[in-house]
Motif scaffolding. Sequence first.
Motif, PDB file in Angstrom:
ATOM      1  N   ARG A  11       0.775  -1.315   0.163  1.00 19.60           N
ATOM      2  CA  ARG A  11       0.033  -0.047  -0.185  1.00 19.60           C
ATOM      3  C   ARG A  11       0.775   1.143  -0.051  1.00 19.60           C
ATOM      4  O   ARG A  11       0.983   1.921  -0.958  1.00 19.60           O
ATOM      5  CB  ARG A  11      -1.026  -0.014   1.458  1.00 19.60           C
ATOM      6  CG  ARG A  11      -2.041  -0.969   0.959  1.00 19.60           C
ATOM      7  CD  ARG A  11      -3.160  -0.997   2.221  1.00 19.60           C
ATOM      8  NE  ARG A  11      -2.186  -1.559   3.320  1.00 19.60           N
ATOM      9  CZ  ARG A  11      -2.697  -1.954   4.444  1.00 19.60           C
ATOM     10  NH1 ARG A  11      -4.118  -2.036   4.506  1.00 19.60           N
ATOM     11  NH2 ARG A  11      -1.869  -2.715   5.383  1.00 19.60           N
ATOM     12  N   GLY A  12       1.682   1.524   1.015  1.00 16.08           N
ATOM     13  CA  GLY A  12       2.672   2.559   1.206  1.00 16.08           C
ATOM     14  C   GLY A  12       2.128   3.948   0.278  1.00 16.08           C
ATOM     15  O   GLY A  12       0.780   4.182   0.396  1.00 16.08           O
ATOM     16  N   LEU A  13       3.114   4.772  -0.182  1.00 15.45           N
ATOM     17  CA  LEU A  13       2.707   5.973  -0.746  1.00 15.45           C
ATOM     18  C   LEU A  13       1.987   5.653  -1.861  1.00 15.45           C
ATOM     19  O   LEU A  13       1.443   6.899  -2.431  1.00 15.45           O
ATOM     20  CB  LEU A  13       4.156   6.563  -1.057  1.00 15.45           C
ATOM     21  CG  LEU A  13       5.005   6.799   0.065  1.00 15.45           C
ATOM     22  CD1 LEU A  13       6.439   7.096  -0.135  1.00 15.45           C
ATOM     23  CD2 LEU A  13       4.406   7.900   1.009  1.00 15.45           C
ATOM     24  N   GLY A  14       1.791   4.604  -2.514  1.00 17.91           N
ATOM     25  CA  GLY A  14       0.978   4.533  -3.771  1.00 17.91           C
ATOM     26  C   GLY A  14      -0.502   4.415  -3.383  1.00 17.91           C
ATOM     27  O   GLY A  14      -1.345   4.743  -4.291  1.00 17.91           O
ATOM     28  N   LEU A  17      -2.773   7.395  -3.862  1.00 17.13           N
ATOM     29  CA  LEU A  17      -2.800   7.654  -5.393  1.00 17.13           C
ATOM     30  C   LEU A  17      -3.881   6.715  -6.151  1.00 17.13           C
ATOM     31  O   LEU A  17      -4.887   7.201  -6.705  1.00 17.13           O
ATOM     32  CB  LEU A  17      -1.658   7.611  -6.168  1.00 17.13           C
ATOM     33  CG  LEU A  17      -0.334   8.287  -5.621  1.00 17.13           C
ATOM     34  CD1 LEU A  17       0.946   8.102  -6.231  1.00 17.13           C
ATOM     35  CD2 LEU A  17      -0.855   9.758  -5.728  1.00 17.13           C
ATOM     36  N   ARG A  18      -4.017   5.638  -5.629  1.00 11.63           N
ATOM     37  CA  ARG A  18      -4.702   4.679  -6.188  1.00 11.63           C
ATOM     38  C   ARG A  18      -6.346   4.919  -5.786  1.00 11.63           C
ATOM     39  O   ARG A  18      -7.449   4.754  -6.362  1.00 11.63           O
ATOM     40  CB  ARG A  18      -4.517   3.031  -5.890  1.00 11.63           C
ATOM     41  CG  ARG A  18      -3.334   2.884  -6.541  1.00 11.63           C
ATOM     42  CD  ARG A  18      -2.961   1.617  -6.336  1.00 11.63           C
ATOM     43  NE  ARG A  18      -2.377   0.896  -4.629  1.00 11.63           N
ATOM     44  CZ  ARG A  18      -0.934   1.019  -4.665  1.00 11.63           C
ATOM     45  NH1 ARG A  18      -0.415   1.120  -5.399  1.00 11.63           N
ATOM     46  NH2 ARG A  18      -0.843   0.933  -3.361  1.00 11.63           N
ATOM     47  N   GLY A  25     -13.498   7.653  -9.857  1.00 15.60           N
ATOM     48  CA  GLY A  25     -14.288   6.995 -10.616  1.00 15.60           C
ATOM     49  C   GLY A  25     -13.426   6.852 -12.100  1.00 15.60           C
ATOM     50  O   GLY A  25     -13.913   6.422 -13.073  1.00 15.60           O
ATOM     51  N   GLU A  26     -12.070   7.034 -11.894  1.00 17.51           N
ATOM     52  CA  GLU A  26     -11.211   6.979 -12.956  1.00 17.51           C
ATOM     53  C   GLU A  26     -10.557   5.729 -12.925  1.00 17.51           C
ATOM     54  O   GLU A  26      -9.836   5.299 -12.107  1.00 17.51           O
ATOM     55  CB  GLU A  26     -10.142   8.068 -13.024  1.00 17.51           C
ATOM     56  CG  GLU A  26      -9.097   8.107 -13.957  1.00 17.51           C
ATOM     57  CD  GLU A  26      -9.733   8.709 -15.278  1.00 17.51           C
ATOM     58  OE1 GLU A  26      -9.173   8.542 -16.285  1.00 17.51           O
ATOM     59  OE2 GLU A  26     -10.485   9.790 -15.231  1.00 17.51           O
ATOM     60  N   GLY A  27     -10.549   4.959 -14.415  1.00 18.30           N
ATOM     61  CA  GLY A  27      -9.922   3.689 -14.339  1.00 18.30           C
ATOM     62  C   GLY A  27      -8.458   3.999 -14.593  1.00 18.30           C
ATOM     63  O   GLY A  27      -8.018   5.020 -14.879  1.00 18.30           O
ATOM     64  N   PHE A  28      -7.764   3.132 -14.108  1.00 20.57           N
ATOM     65  CA  PHE A  28      -6.157   3.092 -14.051  1.00 20.57           C
ATOM     66  C   PHE A  28      -5.499   1.662 -13.888  1.00 20.57           C
ATOM     67  O   PHE A  28      -6.410   0.806 -13.487  1.00 20.57           O
ATOM     68  CB  PHE A  28      -5.888   4.025 -12.871  1.00 20.57           C
ATOM     69  CG  PHE A  28      -5.962   3.417 -11.675  1.00 20.57           C
ATOM     70  CD1 PHE A  28      -4.767   2.843 -10.886  1.00 20.57           C
ATOM     71  CD2 PHE A  28      -7.252   3.407 -10.858  1.00 20.57           C
ATOM     72  CE1 PHE A  28      -4.972   2.200  -9.547  1.00 20.57           C
ATOM     73  CE2 PHE A  28      -7.382   2.764  -9.638  1.00 20.57           C
ATOM     74  CZ  PHE A  28      -6.319   2.217  -9.272  1.00 20.57           C
ATOM     75  N   GLU A  29      -4.409   1.564 -14.426  1.00 22.56           N
ATOM     76  CA  GLU A  29      -3.731   0.408 -14.096  1.00 22.56           C
ATOM     77  C   GLU A  29      -2.700   0.628 -12.945  1.00 22.56           C
ATOM     78  O   GLU A  29      -1.981   1.626 -12.518  1.00 22.56           O
ATOM     79  CB  GLU A  29      -2.406   0.088 -15.256  1.00 22.56           C
ATOM     80  CG  GLU A  29      -1.590  -0.968 -15.197  1.00 22.56           C
ATOM     81  CD  GLU A  29      -0.803  -1.223 -16.240  1.00 22.56           C
ATOM     82  OE1 GLU A  29       0.308  -2.200 -16.107  1.00 22.56           O
ATOM     83  OE2 GLU A  29      -0.750  -0.314 -17.220  1.00 22.56           O
ATOM     84  N   SER A  30      -2.749  -0.223 -12.068  1.00 22.10           N
ATOM     85  CA  SER A  30      -1.716  -0.389 -10.978  1.00 22.10           C
ATOM     86  C   SER A  30      -0.543  -1.187 -11.134  1.00 22.10           C
ATOM     87  O   SER A  30      -0.802  -2.492 -11.183  1.00 22.10           O
ATOM     88  CB  SER A  30      -2.532  -0.809  -9.715  1.00 22.10           C
ATOM     89  OG  SER A  30      -1.613  -0.449  -8.426  1.00 22.10           O
ATOM     90  N   TYR A  57       4.937   6.920  -8.907  1.00 25.17           N
ATOM     91  CA  TYR A  57       4.830   7.962 -10.296  1.00 25.17           C
ATOM     92  C   TYR A  57       3.283   7.756 -10.626  1.00 25.17           C
ATOM     93  O   TYR A  57       2.703   6.704 -10.255  1.00 25.17           O
ATOM     94  CB  TYR A  57       5.814   7.637 -11.049  1.00 25.17           C
ATOM     95  CG  TYR A  57       5.431   5.969 -11.769  1.00 25.17           C
ATOM     96  CD1 TYR A  57       4.552   5.849 -12.927  1.00 25.17           C
ATOM     97  CD2 TYR A  57       6.386   4.762 -11.386  1.00 25.17           C
ATOM     98  CE1 TYR A  57       4.485   4.621 -13.603  1.00 25.17           C
ATOM     99  CE2 TYR A  57       6.359   3.764 -12.011  1.00 25.17           C
ATOM    100  CZ  TYR A  57       5.301   3.551 -13.078  1.00 25.17           C
ATOM    101  OH  TYR A  57       5.188   2.468 -13.653  1.00 25.17           O
ATOM    102  N   VAL A  58       2.855   8.673 -11.403  1.00 22.88           N
ATOM    103  CA  VAL A  58       1.722   8.674 -12.292  1.00 22.88           C
ATOM    104  C   VAL A  58       1.833   8.806 -13.576  1.00 22.88           C
ATOM    105  O   VAL A  58       2.765   9.862 -13.866  1.00 22.88           O
ATOM    106  CB  VAL A  58       0.767   9.599 -11.881  1.00 22.88           C
ATOM    107  CG1 VAL A  58      -0.570   9.705 -12.743  1.00 22.88           C
ATOM    108  CG2 VAL A  58       0.348   9.571 -10.412  1.00 22.88           C
TER     109      VAL A  58
END
Length: 135
Positions: A11-14, A17-18, A25-30, A57-58
């Motif tokens: 989980r951490g700092l990411g 962002l997730r 409601g934005e799709g994204f790749e983790s 990063y993003v």
Amino acid sequence: MGLTVGYWGIRGLGAPLRMMCHYAGEGFESKDYSSFEEWSTDKEEFKKKNPLINLPYVKDGDEVIVTQSNSCLQYLNARLGLQPKEAKGQVRDSQILMEVFDLRNNLIKIVYPFNGITSTEDDWKKSSASHYEKV
């Protein structure tokens, strides 16, 4: 190409962002890295677009790669339409972000014994008292 959030497979700092992407409601790749070797391969490629690249990063499409925790949070805040429109609200958000990051760093000093600050219960009580004054 959409958003990619890159960080270690924890989980951490990411995580924030997730969470922002889910909230909006934005799709994204983790992109969850499990080894330094795996990260090093991507890092070399990403350096071509952003020489400061680090985790988290993003990545937004092919052109934008934002790094550093707070910069990523600020980018997503604007990109996902979560940022206030007026300057006063934007500054308030920025101040809160920086304060939360300071509190996070102070909390890490309290709860992780590797730095010698909280090796006993009395140390914990002394350290946590100053932390909670800021909350």
